[in-house]
Design an enzyme around this catalytic site. Structure first.
Site, PDB file in Angstrom:
ATOM      1  N   SER A  86      42.317  39.478  47.011  1.00  0.00           N
ATOM      2  CA  SER A  86      42.449  38.027  46.884  1.00  0.00           C
ATOM      3  C   SER A  86      42.941  37.598  45.494  1.00  0.00           C
ATOM      4  O   SER A  86      43.890  36.819  45.373  1.00  0.00           O
ATOM      5  CB  SER A  86      41.092  37.378  47.194  1.00  0.00           C
ATOM      6  OG  SER A  86      41.048  36.072  46.720  1.00  0.00           O
ATOM      7  N   GLY A 122      37.460  43.149  48.059  1.00  0.00           N
ATOM      8  CA  GLY A 122      38.361  44.298  47.925  1.00  0.00           C
ATOM      9  C   GLY A 122      39.640  44.175  48.723  1.00  0.00           C
ATOM     10  O   GLY A 122      40.344  45.159  48.924  1.00  0.00           O
ATOM     11  N   LEU A 123      39.960  42.965  49.189  1.00  0.00           N
ATOM     12  CA  LEU A 123      41.196  42.799  49.965  1.00  0.00           C
ATOM     13  C   LEU A 123      42.316  42.181  49.130  1.00  0.00           C
ATOM     14  O   LEU A 123      43.343  41.756  49.661  1.00  0.00           O
ATOM     15  CB  LEU A 123      40.931  41.964  51.230  1.00  0.00           C
ATOM     16  CG  LEU A 123      39.933  42.589  52.216  1.00  0.00           C
ATOM     17  CD1 LEU A 123      39.754  41.710  53.434  1.00  0.00           C
ATOM     18  CD2 LEU A 123      40.379  43.994  52.646  1.00  0.00           C
ATOM     19  N   ASP A 166      46.455  47.668  43.033  1.00  0.00           N
ATOM     20  CA  ASP A 166      46.290  46.429  43.810  1.00  0.00           C
ATOM     21  C   ASP A 166      47.451  45.472  43.568  1.00  0.00           C
ATOM     22  O   ASP A 166      48.093  44.983  44.507  1.00  0.00           O
ATOM     23  CB  ASP A 166      44.988  45.711  43.425  1.00  0.00           C
ATOM     24  CG  ASP A 166      43.758  46.399  43.974  1.00  0.00           C
ATOM     25  OD1 ASP A 166      43.885  47.542  44.441  1.00  0.00           O
ATOM     26  OD2 ASP A 166      42.684  45.789  43.925  1.00  0.00           O
ATOM     27  N   PRO A 203      39.631  36.870  52.393  1.00  0.00           N
ATOM     28  CA  PRO A 203      38.249  36.723  51.920  1.00  0.00           C
ATOM     29  C   PRO A 203      38.139  37.093  50.432  1.00  0.00           C
ATOM     30  O   PRO A 203      38.789  38.044  49.981  1.00  0.00           O
ATOM     31  CB  PRO A 203      37.462  37.717  52.782  1.00  0.00           C
ATOM     32  CG  PRO A 203      38.331  37.991  53.956  1.00  0.00           C
ATOM     33  CD  PRO A 203      39.748  37.798  53.520  1.00  0.00           C
ATOM     34  N   ALA A 256      46.554  38.513  44.836  1.00  0.00           N
ATOM     35  CA  ALA A 256      47.465  37.746  45.695  1.00  0.00           C
ATOM     36  C   ALA A 256      47.597  36.307  45.207  1.00  0.00           C
ATOM     37  O   ALA A 256      48.689  35.732  45.230  1.00  0.00           O
ATOM     38  CB  ALA A 256      46.968  37.779  47.145  1.00  0.00           C
TER      39      ALA A 256
END
Ligand code: PMV
Length: 311
Positions: free
Chosen positions: A106, A103-104, A150, A99, A109
């Site tokens: 994205s 905060g994941l 991150d 999503p 990545a």
């Protein structure tokens, strides 16, 4: 060589915000949530990026090499400049199940998987150390003054203890564990909460440093818990970390509600994860309680609950 690269999402398990001030933090990759990039040859001197999956509120998708400020273009150019190579005649397609803007990880990545893809398309494997620096530079466009945790957890794809500018230490998990990641549905900008903590720190350095010191102790104990399989202890440490994040003013009523609901439903511990004020709450759960806790979080207003098996 295959024509596919990928990178995982991530969550910060403990130590966010304090990590900006040199306190260790722990982050884990979310290996089941990924960005994949594939590439195919195109005619002539065309270089293309297709990123329809990212077409969402916070990321504008316009990524020709002649738009050098776009984050997608930046990573491509960084890799090509590094190898002194011209843009290859390929179409790169980005697909993501992480999503966006929650905060994941994205953004990091996408940069990681695309940077790897561009290098691979010219026959090279870019070393993680170099890629990590490039992805970090792009994180600065998104987040201002990120600590670097991150990009590091995503590029290396392993659980890490991270100390800004000092060390990246892989953690050896004694026992795999399960997290539920519940999204408040509230979008919040990390650089704003980081800025607010900075203002608090400048207003009352001793008090805020005292909070950071407590977080440091929590992270130290958590490393021991992770490496010795003491999951109940790890859960308690997460909840204690949440209370300190509340004192840093980066929680929110929604996050606090999800934390309470998770704990009351029998989780081992819970906290906000990342910048806070919105975004995600994470909770450590026993398999036996997983489904009931997930249901309760959804009933309490979580817009999405993702399960992550950390191993
Ligand atoms: O909001 P996220 O998941 O990108 O995490 C931010 C973590 C902070 O510690 C608040 C900031 C940082 O750069 O480390």
């Amino acid at each position: 060589m295959s024509n596919q690269t990928s990178a995982p999402g991530k969550v910060i398990l403990l130590g966010e915000h304090a990590v900006v001030y040199g306190i260790p933090a722990i982050a884990v990759p979310l290996s089941t949530l990924r960005v994949n990039v594939t590439w195919t040859k195109v005619d002539g001197n065309n270089f293309q990026i297709l990123a329809n999956d990212l077409k969402n509120k916070d990321i504008e998708v316009k990524s020709e090499v002649n738009n050098p400020d776009h984050p997608l273009t930046r990573i491509v150019l960084a890799v090509l400049d590094h190898y002194n190579a011209p843009p290859p005649s390929f179409c790169f397609e980005i697909k993501s199940d992480i999503p966006i803007a929650s905060g994941l990880g994205s953004g990091a990545a996408v940069s990681t998987a695309l940077g790897r893809a561009v290098a691979r398309s010219i026959g090279l494997d870019i070393p993680n150390e170099i890629l990590n620096q490039f992805v970090y530079d792009i994180e600065k466009i998104h987040h201002g003054t990120p600590s670097g945790i991150d990009n590091t957890v995503i590029v290396y794809e392993e659980a890490i203890k991270y100390v800004k500018d000092i060390s990246i230490e892989p953690l050896k998990l004694h026992t795999p564990f399960t997290l539920l990641i519940a999204d408040t549905g509230v979008t919040a900008l990390t650089h704003e909460s980081v800025g607010d903590v900075r203002r608090l720190y400048e207003t009352d350095r001793d008090k805020i440093q005292g909070i950071f010191d407590k977080i440091q102790t929590i992270v130290k104990l958590a490393v021991d818990s992770i490496e010795h399989g003491k999951l109940e202890k790890l859960g308690q440490l997460m909840t204690s970390n949440h209370k300190l994040l509340q004192q840093l003013t980066v929680s929110s009523p929604q996050l606090d509600k999800l934390v309470d609901v998770a704990i009351n439903a029998g989780s081992l511990g819970a906290k906000l994860s990342g910048g806070g004020r919105g975004g995600n709450m994470i909770t450590l759960v026993h398999e036996s309680k997983r489904d009931i806790i997930r249901d309760k979080l959804l009933q309490a207003g979580a817009v999405r609950v993702i399960q992550a098996n950390v191993q």
